[in-house]
Design a protein around this motif. Structure first.
Motif, short mmCIF file in Angstrom:
data_model
loop_
_atom_site.label_atom_id
_atom_site.label_comp_id
_atom_site.label_asym_id
_atom_site.label_seq_id
_atom_site.Cartn_x
_atom_site.Cartn_y
_atom_site.Cartn_z
N VAL A 206 -13.79 -6.13 -12.29
CA VAL A 206 -13.96 -5.16 -11.19
C VAL A 206 -15.31 -5.39 -10.52
O VAL A 206 -16.36 -5.21 -11.14
CB VAL A 206 -13.88 -3.70 -11.73
CG1 VAL A 206 -14.08 -2.71 -10.59
CG2 VAL A 206 -12.55 -3.44 -12.43
N LYS A 207 -15.26 -5.78 -9.28
CA LYS A 207 -16.48 -6.12 -8.56
C LYS A 207 -17.28 -4.87 -8.12
O LYS A 207 -18.47 -4.78 -8.34
CB LYS A 207 -16.11 -6.95 -7.32
CG LYS A 207 -17.27 -7.37 -6.47
CD LYS A 207 -17.78 -8.73 -6.85
CE LYS A 207 -18.92 -9.16 -5.93
NZ LYS A 207 -19.28 -10.55 -6.12
N TYR B 108 -1.85 -1.99 -5.20
CA TYR B 108 -2.61 -1.76 -6.44
C TYR B 108 -2.26 -0.43 -7.09
O TYR B 108 -3.10 0.21 -7.72
CB TYR B 108 -4.11 -1.88 -6.18
CG TYR B 108 -4.47 -3.22 -5.60
CD1 TYR B 108 -4.25 -4.37 -6.34
CD2 TYR B 108 -4.96 -3.34 -4.31
CE1 TYR B 108 -4.53 -5.62 -5.80
CE2 TYR B 108 -5.25 -4.59 -3.77
CZ TYR B 108 -5.03 -5.72 -4.52
OH TYR B 108 -5.30 -6.95 -3.99
N ASN B 109 -1.02 0.02 -6.88
CA ASN B 109 -0.59 1.28 -7.48
C ASN B 109 0.74 1.11 -8.18
O ASN B 109 1.41 0.10 -8.01
CB ASN B 109 -0.46 2.35 -6.39
CG ASN B 109 -1.77 3.05 -6.13
OD1 ASN B 109 -2.24 3.81 -6.95
ND2 ASN B 109 -2.39 2.75 -5.00
N GLU B 110 1.12 2.14 -8.91
CA GLU B 110 2.42 2.17 -9.59
C GLU B 110 3.26 3.29 -8.97
O GLU B 110 2.75 4.38 -8.70
CB GLU B 110 2.21 2.46 -11.09
CG GLU B 110 1.60 1.31 -11.86
CD GLU B 110 2.56 0.14 -12.01
OE1 GLU B 110 3.79 0.37 -12.03
OE2 GLU B 110 2.08 -1.00 -12.11
N SER B 138 -7.43 -6.81 1.90
CA SER B 138 -8.76 -7.42 1.87
C SER B 138 -9.08 -8.00 0.50
O SER B 138 -8.61 -7.51 -0.52
CB SER B 138 -9.83 -6.40 2.26
OG SER B 138 -10.12 -5.55 1.17
N THR B 139 -9.87 -9.04 0.52
CA THR B 139 -10.31 -9.65 -0.72
C THR B 139 -11.15 -8.68 -1.54
O THR B 139 -11.09 -8.66 -2.77
CB THR B 139 -11.15 -10.91 -0.40
OG1 THR B 139 -10.37 -11.74 0.45
CG2 THR B 139 -11.49 -11.68 -1.66
N ALA B 140 -11.93 -7.84 -0.82
CA ALA B 140 -12.77 -6.87 -1.54
C ALA B 140 -11.91 -5.95 -2.40
O ALA B 140 -12.30 -5.57 -3.51
CB ALA B 140 -13.59 -6.05 -0.54
N GLU B 141 -10.74 -5.57 -1.89
CA GLU B 141 -9.85 -4.70 -2.67
C GLU B 141 -9.29 -5.45 -3.89
O GLU B 141 -9.28 -4.94 -4.99
CB GLU B 141 -8.72 -4.18 -1.78
CG GLU B 141 -9.24 -3.19 -0.73
CD GLU B 141 -8.17 -2.77 0.26
OE1 GLU B 141 -7.76 -3.63 1.07
OE2 GLU B 141 -7.76 -1.60 0.23
N ASN B 146 -8.94 -6.72 -10.63
CA ASN B 146 -8.72 -7.82 -11.58
C ASN B 146 -8.22 -9.11 -10.94
O ASN B 146 -7.73 -9.99 -11.64
CB ASN B 146 -7.74 -7.40 -12.68
CG ASN B 146 -8.12 -6.04 -13.27
OD1 ASN B 146 -9.27 -5.82 -13.60
ND2 ASN B 146 -7.14 -5.15 -13.38
N LEU B 147 -8.34 -9.23 -9.61
CA LEU B 147 -7.89 -10.46 -8.95
C LEU B 147 -9.05 -11.12 -8.21
O LEU B 147 -10.02 -10.46 -7.85
CB LEU B 147 -6.78 -10.14 -7.93
CG LEU B 147 -5.49 -9.55 -8.49
CD1 LEU B 147 -4.55 -9.18 -7.35
CD2 LEU B 147 -4.81 -10.52 -9.45
#
Lengths: 458, 458
Positions: A206-207, B108-110, B138-141, B146-147
């Protein structure tokens, strides 16, 4: 116990229509309370009138008793209800002082979402948010999240520990005074006061930083309820409040000493963790009236529902093939629910209970401490545990709602206040201040603060 | 357009201190609004006074412009703010009629968490919840979950479609009248009215049922904003409201006809989807006053911040090596932000804009339609688009808050009402009723209802 706080801490542990398994059938309870905001508004305001430290919501990410079959389920209450974080956000608007404790599992969530939502609740409420950390423990929950079975005990706790580490790093992304918002110069924040967590661990990468400022309380108060070995160690490292199920003063004292004794290993002091056993009070103006009231509620338990509760707590064992009025059979040890399973088996053995008697014994408080009597008798018991190293306070579990809480506030609280055991006004502005917990220092600004710790004194 | 609704629909698209990139520096804006509940209470109540259909919050799970470097970031507003679902839960208590739209990403949710939280908000608000479905971009997200990099466009939309399918199944777990809560007989729900979703698909395996009753609106209203091919197809299958960025009536008409034309393929009617372009209104008592006000806000944009906005929308290209007052260089096609990238490049070519002029052109509305003028002029423009097949309504994006919304409510709304284009009282009890959308039938009880559809007429 020289460092025992002078004042009791009190939480109001709320469920739809109350804690008793048959509460929804009790005429004084609100059967459809689970999805009524007016119901919870009334309860929260009653708890605040009683100067409770906090209101507390348990939670699970599946219908309760999901695995018990539809017939049992159709006789069970508390199946549909508000999600705690949305409900507490709404309740923050109609209360001013009381703490707001939401249970959220680390098993099926991501630290970024969780850190963000609790920070948001802390701002909505002016510093009254608390997170009750649980690790999910049912197959029904696993099946709502792309799995066939539940993860084992040990890896769940390992994930939980790293989860807390990431969450506190995210809460510390910005220093308290990072945001300048200087309209003239155009500088929105002080660059030296941004700390990008950039966490890389076994379970999480987590950044950050978080897109909420550092919470008003530094960190929302961290609550836990685990009583297994893993649970107690996690609590000793991270928790500031523990809710626990204890049946006798001796057990409560042993648990209290055990957990408080684990703190030093992590550089923490006994006062940094408040231990609050559950209490399920059935209140009457005489002892006889209280007993009759309890009997009336117990009589509303359908045997299938009672059996189902027991089965769930003992770990998925099928009890239906054993006679209801015979003894509890040998229970195989399972990975799940270690501590609750042990508690129940010991209770049945010690008091020589039949299966029916065992489910009746726990139907109200689900393994928590049941006290049936007058306001004075209930205050006596609470005082006894509090003065003898069994508790820093209690999590009050009203048998039915809203009436069970109103009675406690109108009759037991004044008795505790008369004895000088409980506040008559809130001391502080935030939950942390009311609980007497110090505000955590930002881990990125203090060399002396270990990143793993919460609740460290300034 | 014979089936065009007679009344405009209006959303209030809210951000911390307003939509203009430099709004936080504008003296009439509240620079610290993002984490002030009082600020949003005032805004929500103003929007309700104006009879807006809904208030709308965009969202992302990272600090906005996270990747632009700390120096740029330190001059940018709207970095820290409430999480929308917690904020809207709180706002549900201080409003009575207005719809509450929260953006939540499917990436990023379930589905279980999301179905549950929106159902909870629907009960808190008495049937006013809406979900704006986005796929994060976005890459920031990605780096907060974890990516290392963001998932590609096509698989994100594939996941989103299945996500909606699971969510609607969960909302349909219980029939509307499933809960009997018969205290006498002890029957809590009618077993024939429980439907276990038991979804097994490519992306999700979710057993259910949901632990919230069927939402008051059946399903919370489903909103989308995607304008790419994948986005438009997803919207045609599932959305009931589309927010879109259109610069001219011709573009708006083309988009409107395109999306409405896709509905029949999925068995849906044009009225089941409301198309609402964004409008960024700068209001003055004279045209000259409005222009001067706009110029004053534009002058507050720091060049680094303007450039950073452009870079983000064009897809991570480094523009800093090109002269600010020279032309836009050739932009390589990227997977991310397909539709916004195309819009910007076309705008720069068509109007022959320099890099600086391009960022100034979008700094307010970020690609949405900017209208600068008197209340009458703004109402004229809205009426023109509405009457000529460009829009069913608008998502109003105030340049600064709270003042920009107050001016719209006090001056533009009365003008729209005088023309008979907008309500003077709310028509219904729920958002769905106010928008003129039918309540979805439970997919498990109607053989004729396809499970993939929402908003199907009863």
């Amino acid at each position: 116990m020289s460092n025992q706080p002078k004042q009791l801490r009190l939480g109001a542990f709320l469920m739809s229509s109350g804690h008793h398994l048959a509460s929804w059938r009790y005429p004084e309870a609100r059967a459809d309370g689970g999805l009524s905001f007016d119901h919870f508004r009334q309860i929260a305001q009653t708890a605040e009138r009683g100067k409770f430290d906090m209101i507390f919501f348990a939670d699970g990410v599946a219908v309760r008793d999901r695995e018990r079959g539809t017939e049992v389920l159709s006789r069970t209450g508390h199946l549909v209800h508000f999600e705690p974080l949305t409900l507490l956000s709404a309740l923050s608007v109609v209360t001013e002082h009381i703490g707001l404790v939401a249970t959220v599992s680390t098993t099926y969530n991501e630290p970024f979402h969780l850190a963000r939502k609790f920070a948001s609740l802390d701002y909505l409420s002016g510093g009254r948010a608390a997170w009750n950390l649980v690790t999910s423990a049912s197959t029904a929950e696993a099946r709502n999240f792309n799995l066939d079975k539940h993860p084992d005990h040990a890896p769940r706790y390992e994930r939980a520990l790293e989860f807390v580490e990431v969450v506190t790093k995210l809460w510390d992304s910005w220093e308290d005074d990072a945001f300048l918002r200087d309209q003239e110069s155009g500088v929105y924040f002080d660059r030296d006061k941004l700390h990008v967590p950039d966490h890389k661990g076994k379970h999480f990468s987590v950044k950050g930083p978080l897109n909420v400022a550092r919470p008003i309380q530094g960190y929302p108060v961290l609550v836990q309820a685990g009583s297994s070995e893993d649970g107690k160690n996690l609590a000793a490292q991270t928790a500031e409040v523990i809710f626990t199920a204890q049946q006798t003063l001796a057990d409560a004292q042993a648990f209290y000493a055990d957990v408080k004794g684990r703190l030093a290993k992590y550089g923490r002091y006994p006062d940094q963790l408040k231990i609050m056993p559950g209490i399920f009070p059935v209140i009457g103006s005489t002892e006889q009236e209280a007993k009759e009231k309890f009997a009336a509620i117990q009589a509303l338990i359908h045997p299938q529902v009672g059996l189902s509760l027991l089965t769930g707590m003992l770990g998925e064992i099928d009890l239906s093939k054993y006679p209801l009025d015979g003894p509890l059979p040998e229970i195989p040890h399972t990975e799940l629910h270690q501590s609750r399973q042990k508690l129940l088996v010991e209770l049945a053995q010690k008091e020589n209970l039949t299966i029916r008697q065992l489910y009746e014994a726990i139907a109200g408080a689900r393994g928590h401490w049941q006290v049936v009597g007058t306001p004075e008798q209930i205050a006596d018991k609470m005082e006894e545990w509090f003065r003898n190293g069994g508790a820093d306070g209690f999590n009050v579990m009203p048998p039915y709602l809203p009436g069970g809480l109103t009675e406690f506030v109108d009759h037991v609280i004044p008795e505790l206040q008369r004895r000088g055991l409980f506040r008559t006004e809130y001391e502080g502005r935030t939950l942390r201040e009311n609980l007497g917990l110090s505000r955590p220092v930002n881990q990125f600004t203090q060399e002396t603060t270990s990143p793993e710790l919460v609740g460290v004194s300034a």
